[in-house]
Design a protein around this motif. Structure first.
Motif, mmCIF file in Angstrom:
data_model
loop_
_atom_site.group_PDB
_atom_site.id
_atom_site.type_symbol
_atom_site.label_atom_id
_atom_site.label_comp_id
_atom_site.label_asym_id
_atom_site.label_seq_id
_atom_site.Cartn_x
_atom_site.Cartn_y
_atom_site.Cartn_z
ATOM 1 N N TRP A 77 0.832 -1.197 0.000
ATOM 2 C CA TRP A 77 0.000 0.000 0.000
ATOM 3 C C TRP A 77 0.873 1.256 0.000
ATOM 4 C CZ3 TRP A 77 -5.392 -0.068 -0.161
ATOM 5 C CH2 TRP A 77 -5.952 -1.347 -0.155
ATOM 6 N N VAL A 78 0.430 2.268 -0.729
ATOM 7 C CA VAL A 78 1.161 3.523 -0.871
ATOM 8 C C VAL A 78 0.297 4.647 -0.312
ATOM 9 C CG1 VAL A 78 2.220 5.147 -2.472
ATOM 10 C CG2 VAL A 78 2.360 2.680 -2.918
ATOM 11 N N LYS A 79 0.883 5.490 0.496
ATOM 12 C CA LYS A 79 0.128 6.580 1.118
ATOM 13 C C LYS A 79 0.117 7.819 0.224
ATOM 14 C CE LYS A 79 1.372 4.778 5.640
ATOM 15 N NZ LYS A 79 2.144 4.981 6.871
ATOM 16 N N SER A 80 -0.971 8.557 0.306
ATOM 17 C CA SER A 80 -1.136 9.750 -0.517
ATOM 18 C C SER A 80 -0.107 10.819 -0.145
ATOM 19 C CB SER A 80 -2.548 10.318 -0.339
ATOM 20 O OG SER A 80 -2.663 11.596 -0.934
ATOM 21 N N PRO A 81 0.481 11.475 -1.144
ATOM 22 C CA PRO A 81 1.408 12.574 -0.845
ATOM 23 C C PRO A 81 0.701 13.781 -0.238
ATOM 24 C CG PRO A 81 0.974 12.450 -3.207
ATOM 25 C CD PRO A 81 0.337 11.237 -2.600
ATOM 26 N N HIS A 82 -0.635 13.768 -0.272
ATOM 27 C CA HIS A 82 -1.413 14.894 0.275
ATOM 28 C C HIS A 82 -1.775 14.696 1.745
ATOM 29 C CE1 HIS A 82 -1.826 16.329 -3.840
ATOM 30 N NE2 HIS A 82 -2.267 15.124 -4.191
ATOM 31 N N ASN A 83 -1.382 13.580 2.350
ATOM 32 C CA ASN A 83 -1.737 13.325 3.750
ATOM 33 C C ASN A 83 -1.154 14.386 4.672
ATOM 34 O OD1 ASN A 83 -3.178 11.019 3.194
ATOM 35 N ND2 ASN A 83 -1.497 9.609 3.590
ATOM 36 N N PRO A 84 -1.894 14.804 5.707
ATOM 37 C CA PRO A 84 -3.258 14.367 6.025
ATOM 38 C C PRO A 84 -4.298 15.085 5.157
ATOM 39 C CG PRO A 84 -2.540 15.965 7.653
ATOM 40 C CD PRO A 84 -1.365 15.734 6.736
ATOM 41 N N LEU A 85 -5.321 14.347 4.760
ATOM 42 C CA LEU A 85 -6.358 14.940 3.915
ATOM 43 C C LEU A 85 -7.398 15.703 4.732
ATOM 44 C CD1 LEU A 85 -5.006 13.010 1.891
ATOM 45 C CD2 LEU A 85 -7.272 12.482 0.997
ATOM 46 N N ILE A 86 -7.628 15.255 5.957
ATOM 47 C CA ILE A 86 -8.604 15.916 6.822
ATOM 48 C C ILE A 86 -7.980 16.090 8.201
ATOM 49 C CG2 ILE A 86 -10.917 15.815 7.816
ATOM 50 C CD1 ILE A 86 -11.744 13.901 5.611
ATOM 51 N N THR A 87 -8.023 17.291 8.724
ATOM 52 C CA THR A 87 -7.498 17.583 10.063
ATOM 53 C C THR A 87 -8.644 18.001 10.977
ATOM 54 O OG1 THR A 87 -7.040 19.871 9.397
ATOM 55 C CG2 THR A 87 -5.236 18.272 9.171
ATOM 56 N N PRO A 88 -8.453 17.949 12.294
ATOM 57 C CA PRO A 88 -9.542 18.300 13.213
ATOM 58 C C PRO A 88 -10.054 19.712 12.968
ATOM 59 C CG PRO A 88 -7.761 17.234 14.394
ATOM 60 C CD PRO A 88 -7.250 17.504 13.019
ATOM 61 N N PRO A 89 -11.360 19.890 12.756
ATOM 62 C CA PRO A 89 -11.893 21.237 12.513
ATOM 63 C C PRO A 89 -11.888 22.077 13.780
ATOM 64 C CG PRO A 89 -13.674 19.647 12.668
ATOM 65 C CD PRO A 89 -12.396 18.858 12.715
ATOM 66 N N ASN A 90 -12.025 23.372 13.605
ATOM 67 C CA ASN A 90 -12.088 24.279 14.744
ATOM 68 C C ASN A 90 -13.251 23.901 15.656
ATOM 69 O OD1 ASN A 90 -9.927 25.777 13.759
ATOM 70 N ND2 ASN A 90 -11.250 27.212 12.650
ATOM 71 N N GLY A 91 -12.992 23.938 16.947
ATOM 72 C CA GLY A 91 -14.022 23.604 17.916
ATOM 73 C C GLY A 91 -14.084 22.132 18.260
ATOM 74 N N THR A 92 -13.210 21.331 17.613
ATOM 75 C CA THR A 92 -13.186 19.896 17.872
ATOM 76 C C THR A 92 -11.896 19.533 18.589
ATOM 77 O OG1 THR A 92 -14.464 19.449 15.874
ATOM 78 C CG2 THR A 92 -13.257 17.604 16.819
ATOM 79 N N ASP A 93 -11.996 18.766 19.652
ATOM 80 C CA ASP A 93 -10.817 18.298 20.367
ATOM 81 C C ASP A 93 -10.036 17.351 19.451
ATOM 82 O OD1 ASP A 93 -8.990 16.933 22.059
ATOM 83 O OD2 ASP A 93 -10.302 17.223 23.795
ATOM 84 N N PRO A 94 -8.758 17.629 19.172
ATOM 85 C CA PRO A 94 -7.980 16.762 18.273
ATOM 86 C C PRO A 94 -7.781 15.348 18.803
ATOM 87 C CG PRO A 94 -6.559 18.379 19.355
ATOM 88 C CD PRO A 94 -7.965 18.779 19.660
ATOM 89 N N ASN A 95 -8.163 15.102 20.050
ATOM 90 C CA ASN A 95 -8.105 13.753 20.612
ATOM 91 C C ASN A 95 -9.407 12.987 20.413
ATOM 92 O OD1 ASN A 95 -5.427 13.869 21.788
ATOM 93 N ND2 ASN A 95 -6.281 15.302 23.276
#
Length: 512
Positions: free
Chosen positions: A98-116
Motif C-alpha cells: 500500500w502507498v500513502k497519498s502525498p497529500h496526507n493528512p487529507l482531513i485535520t480536526p476542525p475548529n471547535g473539535t478536540d484533536p483527541n
C-alpha cells in the motif's frame, strides 16, 4: 472488503505485544471468510501524519473497483488526522503493498473539535451528484457525533456539518458505520421504499444503532429512534461486542458485519498468554420484517465447519430438567434449538417500569427459579455443573403483553477469579403465542455467540473455564422454571477447525 475474488480483513495490531500500542494495520485474506492466510502488515507509521500510530478506518471501492483506505493517523503532535492509502499494484489480488497519498493528512480536526476526539472514518459513498461523502467520529461539547465531509476527487475534502444530532448524552462515537439495509440482501445497495439506513456508533463499550431515512439531496438523516444508553436501546449485540464494521459483499449480494471481541481478564493475564482480542464470526445483516430493527445471522459458510450431528424432536423439558447432550464436541459446537410454551397463563407479571433487560437478567440468573423460565442451554459446563455459562429465556408478562427476555449468565462461567462475569440481557421481539422461541449458539472454547429469535437479539459471552476445557466440556439443555417447556427442534454439530496460515513474516517497524 471483497476485491477480485478475495476477502480482505484489516485489523488493529501491535507487532510487539499482546496489548494496545505501536498500532498498525495487519492484513489477512480469505476465499470463504472461514479459512484465512496472514500477510504482511499493510499500513504502518512512515511519516509525520501517522508517526504515533495507524488507527481505525475503512475501505472504499472507487469507480472501476479500485480500493482505497481512509484511516486515522496519530500525528507527530498526537492529533488525530485522516489519511489515504492506495494499493501499489491494484492487479495483485492479495493487495500486499500500500502507498500513502502525498497529500496526507487529507482531513485535520476542525475548529471547535478536540484533536483527541476525531477518528475512525467510515466507508465513503457517492450521492446522485457523484460527490463523495464520508463520516468521521467525534465529540463536540461533550456529546458524541459524526461529522460529514464531501469531496469531488477523493483528495480535497470539505466539512458539511453533522449527519444526525442525537439528544443522548454519550461519549465520543467511535468506529461509526452508515449503510443501507433492507429485508432482502439484494436490495441493500438501493435507496428505495424497501431500504432504510443504519447509523451505528460505538460508545460505553457497546455498539448502538438507529434506523432512519437518508435524503440523498439534502444529506439529512431522519431517524425513527434516538440512541438509548441503557440496554433497552437498539444494539447489535448485548454482550462483549465492540468497534464493529460492516461491508457489502458483492459476490453474494449481502451486508456482512463483524466486530472486535475483547477479553474478560486482566492486562497482565493477556501479556502472560501472549495475545488479546479476536474477531467475531461474520454475520449477515438484514432489516427485520417489522422494519423496526436489524436481524443478524452467522454467514452460511459457517456450516462448512459442521461435522457430527445429533438431533431431537418434540421432547418435553420437564420442571427442573437438566439433559446432557452427548455425541458432539461440546467445546467447539453449533447448536440450534426451538422451544414451545403451552401454558402462557402462568407467565410471571413484572412491573411496567422494569425496562432494562440486563438488570432483569442480573436478578433472574439461571440458578433463580422462575415460572416460565429460565430455560435454555448450559454451555462450556463441567460435569458437576460447578462451571457453566447459561444462555436462556424467561417469558414474562407486562401490561397485558408477553415479553421474552434473553440472558447470558456468566456468573458461574469459571472458577478463576479476577474476571468480568457480567450477566447480559436483551428483549426478543417475538410473540410466544404464535412463534417458537429459537436459539442458536456457536461455542468455541472461550467464546459463545448466541442468536435469539432467529437473530433479533444477539449476546456474545467471553469466558475462561478452568474445568470445562477441551474434552471435559459438557453441554446441557435445562429448564429451571416451575412450568414445563417443549423442545420442538434440536440440532447440534461438532465444529471442525478453521485453517489459519501465514505465507510471510510480518514486517518489522522501524524503532528509530
Amino acid at each position: 472488503m471483497y476485491y477480485n475474488g478475495v476477502y480482505h480483513l484489516f485489523y488493529q495490531y501491535n507487532p510487539y505485544g499482546a496489548v494496545w500500542g505501536n498500532i498498525v494495520w495487519a492484513h489477512s485474506v480469505s476465499y470463504d471468510l472461514i479459512n484465512w492466510v496472514n500477510l504482511e502488515d499493510a499500513i504502518y507509521p512512515t511519516g509525520p501524519f501517522d508517526a504515533n500510530g495507524c488507527w481505525s478506518g475503512s475501505a472504499t471501492l472507487l469507480p472501476g473497483g479500485k480500493p482505497a483506505i481512509f484511516y486515522t493517523g496519530s500525528d507527530q503532535k498526537n492529533r488525530q488526522v485522516q489519511n489515504l492509502a492506495m494499493p501499489k499494484n491494484a492487479s495483485d489480488p492479495l493487495l500486499r503493498e500500500w502507498v500513502k497519498s502525498p497529500h496526507n493528512p487529507l482531513i485535520t480536526p476542525p475548529n471547535g473539535t478536540d484533536p483527541n476526539f476525531f477518528r475512525d472514518p467510515t466507508t465513503a459513498w457517492q450521492g446522485e451528484d457523484k460527490v463523495w461523502r464520508l463520516l468521521v467520529g467525534s465529540q463536540i461539547k461533550g456529546r458524541g457525533t459524526v461529522i460529514l465531509y464531501k469531496s469531488e476527487d477523493f483528495v480535497s475534502w470539505s466539512r458539511i456539518g453533522t449527519l444526525f444530532n442525537s439528544l443522548a448524552e454519550t461519549d465520543m462515537w467511535e468506529c461509526p458505520d452508515f449503510y443501507p439495509v433492507s429485508t432482502e440482501s439484494r436490495n441493500s445497495l438501493e435507496t428505495s421504499e424497501l431500504t432504510k439506513h443504519v447509523l451505528k456508533a460505538s460508545f460505553n463499550s457497546c455498539d448502538y444503532y438507529v434506523l432512519g431515512n437518508y435524503d440523498t439531496e439534502t444529506d439529512r438523516f431522519s431517524v425513527e429512534n434516538d440512541f438509548t444508553v441503557s440496554s433497552s436501546g437498539l444494539r447489535y449485540d448485548y454482550g462483549k461486542f465492540y468497534a464493529s464494521k460492516s461491508f457489502y459483499d458483492s459476490a453474494k449480494e449481502r451486508r456482512i458485519l463483524w466486530a472486535w471481541i475483547s477479553e474478560s481478564d486482566s492486562k497482565s493475564f493477556d501479556i502472560k498468554k501472549g495475545w488479546s482480542g479476536l474477531q467475531s464470526i461474520p454475520r449477515n445483516v438484514l432489516l427485520s420484517k417489522s422494519r423496526k430493527q436489524l436481524v443478524q445471522w452467522p454467514i452460511e459458510e459457517m456450516e462448512k465447519l459442521r461435522a457430527k450431528e445429533v438431533t431431537a424432536q418434540s421432547e418435553d423439558l420437564k420442571v427442573g430438567s437438566v439433559i446432557k447432550v452427548s455425541g458432539i464436541t461440546a467445546a467447539q459446537a453449533d447448536i440450534e434449538v426451538s422451544f414451545e410454551i403451552s401454558d402462557l397463563a402462568k407467565a410471571e407479571i413484572i412491573d411496567h417500569n422494569l425496562v432494562d433487560p440486563q438488570l432483569l437478567c442480573s436478578s433472574k440468573t439461571a440458578s433463580v427459579r422462575g415460572k416460565l423460565g429460565p430455560f435454555g442451554l448450559l454451555a462450556l459446563a463441567s460435569e458437576d455443573l460447578k462451571e457453566q455459562t447459561a444462555i436462556y429465556f424467561h417469558v414474562l408478562k407486562k401490561e397485558e403483553k408477553f415479553v421474552v427476555l434473553m440472558c447470558s449468565d456468566q456468573s458461574r462461567s469459571s472458577l478463576m477469579g479476577n474476571l468480568d462475569k457480567t450477566t447480559y440481557g436483551g428483549f426478543v421481539d417475538i410473540d410466544p403465542r404464535h412463534e417458537k422461541i429459537s436459539l442458536r449458539s456457536l461455542i468455541d472454547h472461550s467464546i459463545i455467540e448466541s442468536f435469539g429469535g432467529e437473530g433479533k437479539t444477539c449476546i456474545t459471552a467471553r469466558v475462561y473455564p478452568s474445568l470445562a476445557v477441551g474434552n471435559e466440556a459438557r453441554l446441557y439443555v435445562f429448564n429451571n422454571g416451575t412450568v414445563g417447556v417443549k423442545i420442538s427442534r434440536f440440532s447440534a454439530w461438532s465444529m471442525k477447525n478453521a485453517r489459519i496460515a501465514s505465507i510471510s513474516k510480518r514486517r518489522k517497524l522501524k524503532t528509530s
